[in-house]
Design a protein around this motif. Sequence first.
Motif, short mmCIF file in Angstrom:
data_model
loop_
_atom_site.label_atom_id
_atom_site.label_comp_id
_atom_site.label_asym_id
_atom_site.label_seq_id
_atom_site.Cartn_x
_atom_site.Cartn_y
_atom_site.Cartn_z
N LEU A 107 -0.54 -0.45 -11.54
CA LEU A 107 0.31 -0.12 -10.40
C LEU A 107 -0.07 -0.94 -9.18
O LEU A 107 0.81 -1.45 -8.45
CB LEU A 107 0.19 1.37 -10.09
CG LEU A 107 0.99 1.89 -8.90
CD1 LEU A 107 2.49 1.77 -9.16
CD2 LEU A 107 0.62 3.34 -8.60
N ALA A 108 -1.36 -1.11 -8.94
CA ALA A 108 -1.80 -1.89 -7.78
C ALA A 108 -1.32 -3.34 -7.89
O ALA A 108 -0.77 -3.90 -6.92
CB ALA A 108 -3.32 -1.84 -7.69
N ARG A 109 -1.50 -3.93 -9.05
CA ARG A 109 -1.09 -5.34 -9.21
C ARG A 109 0.43 -5.50 -9.13
O ARG A 109 0.93 -6.47 -8.54
CB ARG A 109 -1.62 -5.88 -10.53
CG ARG A 109 -3.15 -5.96 -10.59
CD ARG A 109 -3.62 -6.69 -11.83
NE ARG A 109 -5.08 -6.78 -11.88
CZ ARG A 109 -5.85 -6.02 -12.65
NH1 ARG A 109 -5.30 -5.13 -13.47
NH2 ARG A 109 -7.17 -6.15 -12.62
N ALA A 110 1.16 -4.53 -9.69
CA ALA A 110 2.62 -4.63 -9.69
C ALA A 110 3.19 -4.48 -8.29
O ALA A 110 4.10 -5.23 -7.90
CB ALA A 110 3.21 -3.58 -10.62
N GLN A 126 0.82 -1.21 0.00
CA GLN A 126 0.00 0.00 0.00
C GLN A 126 0.85 1.25 0.00
O GLN A 126 0.56 2.23 -0.71
CB GLN A 126 -0.94 -0.02 1.21
CG GLN A 126 -1.75 1.24 1.42
CD GLN A 126 -1.07 2.20 2.38
OE1 GLN A 126 -0.46 1.80 3.36
NE2 GLN A 126 -1.16 3.49 2.10
N ALA A 127 1.93 1.27 0.78
CA ALA A 127 2.78 2.45 0.86
C ALA A 127 3.43 2.77 -0.48
O ALA A 127 3.44 3.92 -0.92
CB ALA A 127 3.85 2.25 1.94
N HIS A 128 3.97 1.75 -1.15
CA HIS A 128 4.58 1.96 -2.46
C HIS A 128 3.52 2.33 -3.51
O HIS A 128 3.80 3.11 -4.42
CB HIS A 128 5.35 0.72 -2.87
CG HIS A 128 6.65 0.57 -2.14
ND1 HIS A 128 7.84 1.07 -2.60
CD2 HIS A 128 6.93 -0.01 -0.94
CE1 HIS A 128 8.80 0.80 -1.73
NE2 HIS A 128 8.27 0.13 -0.72
N PHE A 129 2.34 1.78 -3.37
CA PHE A 129 1.25 2.10 -4.28
C PHE A 129 0.89 3.58 -4.18
O PHE A 129 0.74 4.27 -5.21
CB PHE A 129 0.03 1.23 -3.97
CG PHE A 129 -1.22 1.62 -4.69
CD1 PHE A 129 -1.36 1.36 -6.06
CD2 PHE A 129 -2.27 2.24 -4.03
CE1 PHE A 129 -2.52 1.72 -6.73
CE2 PHE A 129 -3.43 2.60 -4.69
CZ PHE A 129 -3.55 2.34 -6.06
N VAL A 130 0.74 4.11 -2.97
CA VAL A 130 0.38 5.51 -2.78
C VAL A 130 1.45 6.43 -3.37
O VAL A 130 1.14 7.42 -4.05
CB VAL A 130 0.15 5.82 -1.29
CG1 VAL A 130 -0.01 7.33 -1.07
CG2 VAL A 130 -1.08 5.09 -0.78
N LEU A 131 2.71 6.10 -3.13
CA LEU A 131 3.79 6.91 -3.73
C LEU A 131 3.74 6.86 -5.25
O LEU A 131 3.95 7.86 -5.93
CB LEU A 131 5.15 6.43 -3.23
CG LEU A 131 5.44 6.66 -1.74
CD1 LEU A 131 6.76 5.99 -1.37
CD2 LEU A 131 5.50 8.15 -1.43
N GLY A 132 3.42 5.68 -5.77
CA GLY A 132 3.38 5.52 -7.22
C GLY A 132 2.24 6.25 -7.89
O GLY A 132 2.33 6.59 -9.07
N VAL A 162 -8.15 4.79 3.88
CA VAL A 162 -7.32 3.59 4.03
C VAL A 162 -7.86 2.85 5.25
O VAL A 162 -7.94 3.43 6.34
CB VAL A 162 -5.84 3.92 4.24
CG1 VAL A 162 -5.02 2.64 4.37
CG2 VAL A 162 -5.30 4.79 3.13
N HIS A 163 -8.22 1.59 5.07
CA HIS A 163 -8.75 0.79 6.17
C HIS A 163 -8.01 -0.55 6.26
O HIS A 163 -7.95 -1.29 5.28
CB HIS A 163 -10.25 0.51 5.98
CG HIS A 163 -11.10 1.74 5.89
ND1 HIS A 163 -11.14 2.68 6.88
CD2 HIS A 163 -11.92 2.18 4.91
CE1 HIS A 163 -11.97 3.66 6.53
NE2 HIS A 163 -12.45 3.37 5.33
N ALA A 164 -7.44 -0.82 7.44
CA ALA A 164 -6.78 -2.12 7.68
C ALA A 164 -6.50 -2.27 9.16
O ALA A 164 -6.31 -1.29 9.88
CB ALA A 164 -5.48 -2.22 6.89
N GLY A 165 -6.47 -3.49 9.60
CA GLY A 165 -6.09 -3.77 10.97
C GLY A 165 -7.06 -3.24 12.00
O GLY A 165 -8.19 -2.85 11.69
N SER A 166 -6.59 -3.22 13.26
CA SER A 166 -7.43 -2.79 14.37
C SER A 166 -6.59 -2.10 15.43
O SER A 166 -5.46 -2.52 15.71
CB SER A 166 -8.14 -4.00 14.99
OG SER A 166 -8.76 -3.65 16.22
#
Length: 404
Positions: free
Chosen positions: A282-285, A215-221, A243-247
């Motif tokens: 980009l997401a898939r890569a 996710q972090a690399h995706f946002v930068l990309g 952005v939603h993940a974890g708790s």
Amino acid sequence: MTTTGLDRWLEQNHAELTAIRQDIHAHPELGLEEHRTAALVAAKLREWGVEVTEGVGGTGVVGVVRGRRPGQGAIGLRADMDALALNEETGLPYASQNPGRMHACGHDGHTTMLLGAAKYLAANPDFAGSVVLIFQPAEEGRGGAVAMLQDKLFERFPCDAIYGLHNSPGMAASSFGTCNGPMLAAADSWQVIFRGVGGHGGSQPHLSTDITYAQAHFVLGLQGIVGRNVAPLDTCVISVGYVHAGSQEASNVVPSELVIGGTARTYSSEVRELVERRIAELARATAQAWGCSAEPSYRRGPSALLNRPEQVSVGIAAATASVGAAQVNGAIRPGTGGEDFAEMMQIKPGAFMRIGNGVEADGSFKGLHTPLFNFNDAIIPDGVRYWVNVVNEELGADLRAVAA
């Protein structure tokens, strides 16, 4: 400017129109739920002798005023009726009576200005052709324009050209502005679901496939799409909205699923298609690079709003006749907001105009889509005046002969 019969008519009817606007404001309804508003619009149109069709595209209302002079031309004038899912904080005596609902974009004023034009034109139909009054539901993201088009709006009510009007806080009251070509952007939404192997983030992080890295690399990309895939002179905005993940209750757990999404704004169809394709690539890569999977989706919203030069000229002439040339800007800076009137303009040539909602003495103003916004009732006459002058420009109305 010389006082006209229209000016006198507006002086006589301003109070009634203000009361209508404030009544609509007090009873806001979300898109495709505008039952009370639509009924009010239809009742007023019938009271004033306008042909009315209800239920167009769900809760849409269409009125037709036919000129007394011979002519086959027809133009459409459109106003939106829906409210937003906000709690009003204005404290006004006519504030929203529906919790969680508010006219925070001025559609109550848009509806009222077009109703005023309808009343005037019905009493003074000295023009050639027909005026189609389009009261549209669900402009705020619920697809009202498309719903009306799917209900054969222009097959049932033919129009040669169409016009829209929207208030703008921060612009001087009753000033007008438009431009040729792109004026507002296509407003799309995107989402990516990243999936991986979760794990213990403290003792065994190496056994997880960490979707937060992807996710972090995706946002930068994402901004690389804007900076390196889109030509420098083309318009493109890509923003992350959630952005939603974890708790929070399990901060030592690497999540196995993350959902991220946002908006994309473009003017051209080529850039729009490029952005849709590149977000998915980009997401898939990035997911593959970190041993994860990605499920991208892209939802197209309203198209870019593209003004046609001929109709822009009509709009500028009508605004100039309404308030004088000094108050009209025919080359305002385009924006990347969205407007689903654009879908109608994909079918029929048209122009979209802004009318200033006013600025406080200190330069401040309450913005659209905020709990403190309120439509300025003082601009109602100039909004009506603009609509009547569009009819004058297009169909040759004679403003000198005015019924009481």
